[in-house]
Design a protein around this motif. Structure first.
Motif, PDB file in Angstrom:
ATOM      1  N   CYS A 174      11.762   5.833  -4.594  1.00  0.00           N
ATOM      2  CA  CYS A 174      10.927   5.564  -5.762  1.00  0.00           C
ATOM      3  C   CYS A 174      10.020   4.372  -5.505  1.00  0.00           C
ATOM      4  O   CYS A 174       8.834   4.399  -5.845  1.00  0.00           O
ATOM      5  N   ALA A 175      10.564   3.324  -4.895  1.00  0.00           N
ATOM      6  CA  ALA A 175       9.768   2.124  -4.621  1.00  0.00           C
ATOM      7  C   ALA A 175       8.587   2.447  -3.704  1.00  0.00           C
ATOM      8  O   ALA A 175       7.466   1.982  -3.932  1.00  0.00           O
ATOM      9  N   THR A 176       8.821   3.237  -2.671  1.00  0.00           N
ATOM     10  CA  THR A 176       7.722   3.593  -1.764  1.00  0.00           C
ATOM     11  C   THR A 176       6.699   4.461  -2.488  1.00  0.00           C
ATOM     12  O   THR A 176       5.490   4.300  -2.286  1.00  0.00           O
ATOM     13  N   ALA A 177       7.177   5.353  -3.364  1.00  0.00           N
ATOM     14  CA  ALA A 177       6.255   6.198  -4.132  1.00  0.00           C
ATOM     15  C   ALA A 177       5.417   5.355  -5.084  1.00  0.00           C
ATOM     16  O   ALA A 177       4.225   5.630  -5.305  1.00  0.00           O
ATOM     17  N   ILE A 178       6.011   4.330  -5.670  1.00  0.00           N
ATOM     18  CA  ILE A 178       5.273   3.437  -6.574  1.00  0.00           C
ATOM     19  C   ILE A 178       4.145   2.731  -5.816  1.00  0.00           C
ATOM     20  O   ILE A 178       2.993   2.689  -6.281  1.00  0.00           O
ATOM     21  N   HIS A 179       4.457   2.179  -4.658  1.00  0.00           N
ATOM     22  CA  HIS A 179       3.421   1.492  -3.885  1.00  0.00           C
ATOM     23  C   HIS A 179       2.323   2.456  -3.441  1.00  0.00           C
ATOM     24  O   HIS A 179       1.138   2.112  -3.451  1.00  0.00           O
ATOM     25  N   GLN A 180       2.708   3.655  -3.062  1.00  0.00           N
ATOM     26  CA  GLN A 180       1.702   4.654  -2.687  1.00  0.00           C
ATOM     27  C   GLN A 180       0.837   5.022  -3.888  1.00  0.00           C
ATOM     28  O   GLN A 180      -0.371   5.241  -3.755  1.00  0.00           O
ATOM     29  N   GLY A 181       1.463   5.074  -5.078  1.00  0.00           N
ATOM     30  CA  GLY A 181       0.712   5.364  -6.296  1.00  0.00           C
ATOM     31  C   GLY A 181      -0.327   4.294  -6.587  1.00  0.00           C
ATOM     32  O   GLY A 181      -1.475   4.604  -6.954  1.00  0.00           O
ATOM     33  N   PHE A 182       0.033   3.035  -6.416  1.00  0.00           N
ATOM     34  CA  PHE A 182      -0.935   1.956  -6.639  1.00  0.00           C
ATOM     35  C   PHE A 182      -1.983   1.906  -5.534  1.00  0.00           C
ATOM     36  O   PHE A 182      -3.134   1.522  -5.792  1.00  0.00           O
ATOM     37  N   HIS A 183      -1.617   2.298  -4.322  1.00  0.00           N
ATOM     38  CA  HIS A 183      -2.586   2.365  -3.228  1.00  0.00           C
ATOM     39  C   HIS A 183      -3.690   3.360  -3.576  1.00  0.00           C
ATOM     40  O   HIS A 183      -4.885   3.075  -3.379  1.00  0.00           O
ATOM     41  N   ARG A 184      -3.301   4.498  -4.133  1.00  0.00           N
ATOM     42  CA  ARG A 184      -4.294   5.496  -4.566  1.00  0.00           C
ATOM     43  C   ARG A 184      -5.083   4.988  -5.765  1.00  0.00           C
ATOM     44  O   ARG A 184      -6.307   5.166  -5.852  1.00  0.00           O
ATOM     45  N   TYR A 185      -4.396   4.371  -6.710  1.00  0.00           N
ATOM     46  CA  TYR A 185      -5.048   3.845  -7.916  1.00  0.00           C
ATOM     47  C   TYR A 185      -6.116   2.827  -7.545  1.00  0.00           C
ATOM     48  O   TYR A 185      -7.238   2.847  -8.087  1.00  0.00           O
ATOM     49  N   PRO A 192      -8.115  -3.950  -8.940  1.00  0.00           N
ATOM     50  CA  PRO A 192      -6.885  -3.423  -8.346  1.00  0.00           C
ATOM     51  C   PRO A 192      -5.638  -4.052  -8.953  1.00  0.00           C
ATOM     52  O   PRO A 192      -5.672  -5.155  -9.506  1.00  0.00           O
ATOM     53  N   ILE A 193      -4.522  -3.328  -8.839  1.00  0.00           N
ATOM     54  CA  ILE A 193      -3.216  -3.829  -9.260  1.00  0.00           C
ATOM     55  C   ILE A 193      -2.325  -3.902  -8.023  1.00  0.00           C
ATOM     56  O   ILE A 193      -2.144  -2.906  -7.320  1.00  0.00           O
ATOM     57  N   HIS A 194      -1.787  -5.065  -7.762  1.00  0.00           N
ATOM     58  CA  HIS A 194      -0.867  -5.248  -6.653  1.00  0.00           C
ATOM     59  C   HIS A 194       0.497  -5.660  -7.214  1.00  0.00           C
ATOM     60  O   HIS A 194       0.577  -6.504  -8.105  1.00  0.00           O
ATOM     61  N   ILE A 195       1.534  -5.054  -6.699  1.00  0.00           N
ATOM     62  CA  ILE A 195       2.870  -5.357  -7.215  1.00  0.00           C
ATOM     63  C   ILE A 195       3.817  -5.698  -6.072  1.00  0.00           C
ATOM     64  O   ILE A 195       3.495  -5.512  -4.893  1.00  0.00           O
ATOM     65  N   ARG A 196       4.978  -6.192  -6.440  1.00  0.00           N
ATOM     66  CA  ARG A 196       6.069  -6.429  -5.497  1.00  0.00           C
ATOM     67  C   ARG A 196       7.335  -5.855  -6.104  1.00  0.00           C
ATOM     68  O   ARG A 196       7.455  -5.734  -7.334  1.00  0.00           O
TER      69      ARG A 196
END
Length: 275
Positions: A174-185, A192-196
């Motif tokens: 899920c964590a990797t999918a979240i980061h990939q989702g924000f990469h596309r966003y 941009p939105i960057h998260i940790r």
């Protein structure tokens, strides 16, 4: 006034069928002692079972186990129903699916925190309205990934989300999918939105007031220690998961609230630096 207790059984060598049968026997005997067994969880890999019990006291709850099948608990703690439901997703036996046998899940949980990097500065620069819209965008991406990977939202932290998972593998994926989702966003948005993200896993037996006390704390601290667009996981998550993700051990972290440096691992994801 009845209290709510959670007990822990060490049942290495027993199967899910064995534990289900023991639970059935508890239900047959419970009325004789004024006790109600609400539900149970079984983790076959670790050989542990947990029962949630509405009982007048610990001794009476143990007595039902003793009479019903002889498997008394090694530990019994008083708990709050709200905490149990938040972390384990239910406080009653789930309804069996039609045509399918009922299988109980384990009490072991992975806890994940997300955090928007620089959210305070972002809101100050863009204003409350735009800042709120970006938080909503974060929530949408995270909640969609939670739904796709079997995660349960525990609470919103203002600029992030705390979630729980049945397994560390689900949390990592899920964590990797979240980061990939924000990469596309971020490719299609001017702001941009960057998260940790931080993840730990554990079992709810150490503190009657907070079932996942240390696990929650460590996941939150790992999240705070992570850099922008980074996923940090504990050693427990690294060893328990079987995701296809790539991990790199980082320097031990000195985290607030922990006396000793904590081993941590970075989880790489498609789109992160070098991947």
């Amino acid at each position: 006034m009845m209290a709510i207790f959670m007990d822990r059984h060490d049942l290495k060598g027993y199967s899910a069928v064995d534990v289900a049968e023991a639970h059935r026997k508890d239900l047959e005997v419970q009325d004789e002692y004024g006790v109600k067994f609400l539900t149970y969880w079984f983790d076959h890999q670790r050989g542990t079972a947990f029962c949630l019990i509405d009982a007048p006291d610990k001794e009476t709850a143990q007595c039902v186990h003793r009479v019903a099948h002889g498997h008394v608990a090694g530990e019994v703690v008083e708990v709050a129903l709200s905490a149990v439901e938040a972390f384990l997703g239910r406080i009653h036996d789930p309804e069996p699916l039609a045509g399918k046998s009922q299988t109980k899940d384990g009490a072991h949980r992975a806890i994940m925190f997300t955090d928007i990097v620089g959210s305070t500065e972002m809101t100050a620069r863009l204003g409350d309205r735009m800042g709120t819209e970006l938080v909503r965008a974060h929530d949408s991406v995270v909640r969609r990934c939670l739904k796709e990977h079997g995660g349960s939202e525990v609470k919103h932290t203002g600029d992030g989300i705390m979630a729980s998972f049945v397994s560390p593998t689900q949390a990592v994926d899920c964590a990797t999918a979240i980061h990939q989702g924000f990469h596309r966003y971020n490719r299609g948005n001017a702001e941009p939105i960057h998260i940790r993200i931080g993840i730990d896993c554990g079992e709810p037996v150490e503190d009657s007031n907070d079932l996942f006390g240390r696990t929650v704390q460590l996941a939150a601290r790992l999240c705070s220690a992570a850099s922008s667009d980074q996923i940090l996981v504990s050693e427990s998550v690294f060893r328990d998961q079987d995701s296809g993700a790539t991990f790199v051990e980082v320097a031990r972290l000195q985290l607030k609230g922990f006396s000793m440096p904590i081993p941590a691992f970075e989880c790489a994801w498609a789109g992160s630096v070098g991947i």
